[in-house]
Scaffold this motif. Structure first.
Motif, mmCIF file in Angstrom:
data_model
loop_
_atom_site.group_PDB
_atom_site.id
_atom_site.type_symbol
_atom_site.label_atom_id
_atom_site.label_comp_id
_atom_site.label_asym_id
_atom_site.label_seq_id
_atom_site.Cartn_x
_atom_site.Cartn_y
_atom_site.Cartn_z
ATOM 1 N N VAL A 128 0.859 -1.183 0.000
ATOM 2 C CA VAL A 128 0.000 0.000 0.000
ATOM 3 C C VAL A 128 0.896 1.234 0.000
ATOM 4 O O VAL A 128 1.777 1.356 0.851
ATOM 5 C CB VAL A 128 -0.932 0.009 1.226
ATOM 6 N N PRO A 129 0.703 2.169 -0.941
ATOM 7 C CA PRO A 129 1.650 3.291 -1.082
ATOM 8 C C PRO A 129 1.426 4.407 -0.063
ATOM 9 O O PRO A 129 1.040 5.523 -0.407
ATOM 10 C CB PRO A 129 1.385 3.770 -2.505
ATOM 11 N N PHE A 130 1.691 4.110 1.205
ATOM 12 C CA PHE A 130 1.512 5.113 2.243
ATOM 13 C C PHE A 130 2.612 6.164 2.182
ATOM 14 O O PHE A 130 3.761 5.872 1.854
ATOM 15 C CB PHE A 130 1.559 4.462 3.622
ATOM 16 N N GLU A 131 2.252 7.386 2.544
ATOM 17 C CA GLU A 131 3.232 8.434 2.803
ATOM 18 C C GLU A 131 2.653 9.364 3.859
ATOM 19 O O GLU A 131 1.438 9.417 4.064
ATOM 20 C CB GLU A 131 3.585 9.213 1.526
ATOM 21 N N GLY A 132 3.552 10.090 4.536
ATOM 22 C CA GLY A 132 3.091 11.014 5.574
ATOM 23 C C GLY A 132 2.436 10.327 6.747
ATOM 24 O O GLY A 132 1.584 10.915 7.417
ATOM 25 N N TRP A 133 2.828 9.087 7.052
ATOM 26 C CA TRP A 133 2.207 8.300 8.123
ATOM 27 C C TRP A 133 2.660 8.849 9.475
ATOM 28 O O TRP A 133 3.839 8.869 9.788
ATOM 29 C CB TRP A 133 2.634 6.849 7.958
ATOM 30 N N SER A 134 1.700 9.295 10.305
ATOM 31 C CA SER A 134 2.065 9.839 11.618
ATOM 32 C C SER A 134 0.899 9.705 12.584
ATOM 33 O O SER A 134 -0.256 9.559 12.173
ATOM 34 C CB SER A 134 2.457 11.319 11.498
ATOM 35 N N TYR A 135 1.243 9.718 13.885
ATOM 36 C CA TYR A 135 0.249 9.636 14.945
ATOM 37 C C TYR A 135 0.366 10.882 15.815
ATOM 38 O O TYR A 135 1.453 11.205 16.295
ATOM 39 C CB TYR A 135 0.477 8.411 15.824
ATOM 40 N N GLU A 136 -0.747 11.546 16.023
ATOM 41 C CA GLU A 136 -0.800 12.658 16.974
ATOM 42 C C GLU A 136 -1.446 12.147 18.256
ATOM 43 O O GLU A 136 -2.654 11.910 18.303
ATOM 44 C CB GLU A 136 -1.590 13.834 16.414
ATOM 45 N N VAL A 137 -0.640 11.970 19.279
ATOM 46 C CA VAL A 137 -1.143 11.435 20.545
ATOM 47 C C VAL A 137 -1.895 12.537 21.281
ATOM 48 O O VAL A 137 -1.375 13.630 21.506
ATOM 49 C CB VAL A 137 0.006 10.892 21.407
ATOM 50 N N THR A 138 -3.123 12.230 21.676
ATOM 51 C CA THR A 138 -3.956 13.229 22.356
ATOM 52 C C THR A 138 -4.082 12.971 23.855
ATOM 53 O O THR A 138 -4.354 13.892 24.620
ATOM 54 C CB THR A 138 -5.357 13.271 21.722
ATOM 55 N N SER A 139 -3.914 11.716 24.278
ATOM 56 C CA SER A 139 -3.974 11.416 25.712
ATOM 57 C C SER A 139 -3.259 10.096 25.971
ATOM 58 O O SER A 139 -3.137 9.254 25.072
ATOM 59 C CB SER A 139 -5.421 11.334 26.211
ATOM 60 N N VAL A 140 -2.778 9.939 27.208
ATOM 61 C CA VAL A 140 -2.060 8.729 27.608
ATOM 62 C C VAL A 140 -2.626 8.250 28.943
ATOM 63 O O VAL A 140 -2.793 9.041 29.878
ATOM 64 C CB VAL A 140 -0.542 8.982 27.745
ATOM 65 N N ARG A 141 -2.906 6.971 29.005
ATOM 66 C CA ARG A 141 -3.376 6.353 30.254
ATOM 67 C C ARG A 141 -2.443 5.204 30.603
ATOM 68 O O ARG A 141 -2.190 4.324 29.771
ATOM 69 C CB ARG A 141 -4.808 5.838 30.089
ATOM 70 N N ARG A 142 -1.945 5.203 31.837
ATOM 71 C CA ARG A 142 -1.036 4.128 32.261
ATOM 72 C C ARG A 142 -1.760 3.158 33.167
ATOM 73 O O ARG A 142 -2.557 3.544 34.018
ATOM 74 C CB ARG A 142 0.172 4.707 32.985
ATOM 75 N N ASP A 143 -1.475 1.857 32.950
ATOM 76 C CA ASP A 143 -2.038 0.802 33.790
ATOM 77 C C ASP A 143 -0.905 -0.159 34.127
ATOM 78 O O ASP A 143 -0.660 -1.145 33.422
ATOM 79 C CB ASP A 143 -3.168 0.087 33.055
ATOM 80 N N GLY A 144 -0.167 0.142 35.186
ATOM 81 C CA GLY A 144 0.961 -0.686 35.570
ATOM 82 C C GLY A 144 2.057 -0.650 34.523
ATOM 83 O O GLY A 144 2.576 0.411 34.175
#
Length: 372
Positions: free
Chosen positions: A54-70
């Protein structure tokens, strides 16, 4: 309260305010959020689960929140990507990225999935097969390559037909998603399967979001397989027209114009008569049930009377066909553009020189002549 008792109470609070091991200093800063964001960014540069071919480009993640569980963390993020050569604007999707604590190595991405309540992406449903046409990119799951190649050939015929009907700048290419089942199609679109039962395909995309939204045509494998070759050409041309006109389509564009224009583009090169292409409306007119007004937006809702829905689409097509025949193809295109910028009465006056009542009278007369 006696002074002695007050002193005892204050002393009792000391263990609660000051931890024995750390004293009363400031609590240690929680570095989970920044560390998780960094881990997601590094992983996103080359995620191992990215579909091959699949010809992906500009692949990125904008993290909006983080939850920790151990020893685990869960990052809510917006995935953004483009398909190289097809998307000018980014597609986006809500995702949840799961990470595990790797000791000295810090956080490591363990899974990437749709965010709770969000629809999946095609690759979430299985291995993706990629077929390229001259004007189309077809991505399928659970479909054989021959079937996908046939869809690509049909899309390749649709794109030039749309370009002839819509002589305005657009990408001139289309991305088609071919899921394995009707249920899989509905999942991609985030709606119940019954909403699409009997349809050949639908188009995704938001209206009025820029010059080239990342639209997708999504095939219903059940409905599409039941169509003739001519029917598949009509369906793909109709849906590709929505892709081409998306940037000119806004909340002010009436659905009879949007859907009617797409059908006009799909039928204009064929030899079918109005009675052949609009059988439900023809039957209604012949029994004396001539519609009194152009279809309202609510008349295009799925899930109701299928014959009434068919009459709405057929009536919308014949309205656009009338406009093209009486005022010219260019006038129909200008009307579409103006109806996305101004209320319909203004658009009609500026492009055709008529009001809604005059257009409706001309449309009803055309229905009598061509279907009666």
């Amino acid at each position: 309260m006696p002074p002695g008792r007050r002193l005892v109470r204050l002393l009792a609070l000391v263990p609660l305010l000051c931890a024995p091991a750390t004293g009363c200093g400031a609590p240690a800063a929680d570095t989970t959020g920044p560390a998780v964001r960094e881990a997601v960014a590094e992983w996103a540069a080359a995620p191992p689960a990215r579909p091959a071919g699949v010809p992906f480009e500009g692949w990125s993640y904008e993290v909006t929140s983080v939850r920790r569980d151990g020893a685990r963390a869960f990052a809510r993020a917006t995935l953004r990507y483009r398909l190289a050569g097809y998307d000018s604007a980014a597609a986006d999707a809500p995702r949840e990225v799961e990470l595990v604590r790797g000791g000295a190595d810090g956080w490591r991405v363990a899974a990437d999935r749709p965010a709770p309540g969000a629809p999946p992406q095609l690759w979430d449903q299985g291995a993706v097969t990629v077929v390229r046409g001259a004007h189309a990119l077809v991505l399928g799951v659970g479909r054989d390559r021959g079937t996908l190649a046939g869809i690509a050939a049909e899309a390749d015929r649709a794109v030039p037909a749309v370009g002839a009907a819509w002589p305005r700048p657009w990408a001139g290419r289309v991305v088609v998603l071919a899921p394995a089942t009707l249920d899989a199609m509905a999942a991609l679109l985030g709606r119940p399967a019954d909403a699409y039962r009997g349809l050949g395909a639908v188009t995704t995309g938001r209206v009025g979001v820029g010059p080239a939204p990342a639209d997708r045509v999504v095939i219903n494998p059940e409905g599409y397989a039941s169509l003739s070759e001519a029917g598949r050409d009509v369906v793909l041309t109709h849906e590709t027209t929505h892709v081409a006109t998306r940037a000119a389509t806004t909340a002010t564009t009436p659905l009879w114009l949007s859907e009617g224009f797409a059908d006009w583009a799909a039928y204009r090169a064929g030899g079918r008569t109005p009675a052949e292409a609009a059988p439900e409306l023809a039957r209604a007119v012949r029994r004396g049930d001539l519609p009194g007004a152009l279809p309202a937006d609510g008349d295009f809702a799925f899930g109701g009377d299928p014959e009434a829905l068919a009459r709405s689409y057929e009536g919308a097509w014949l309205a656009c066909r009338l406009i093209a025949a009486k005022w010219g193809d260019a006038a129909l295109v200008r009307l579409y553009e103006e109806a996305g910028r101004a209320p319909l009465p203004t658009a009609l006056d500026e492009t055709l020189g008529v009001d809604r009542a005059e257009l409706t009278r001309a449309w009803r007369e055309a229905l009598r002549e061509e279907l009666g």
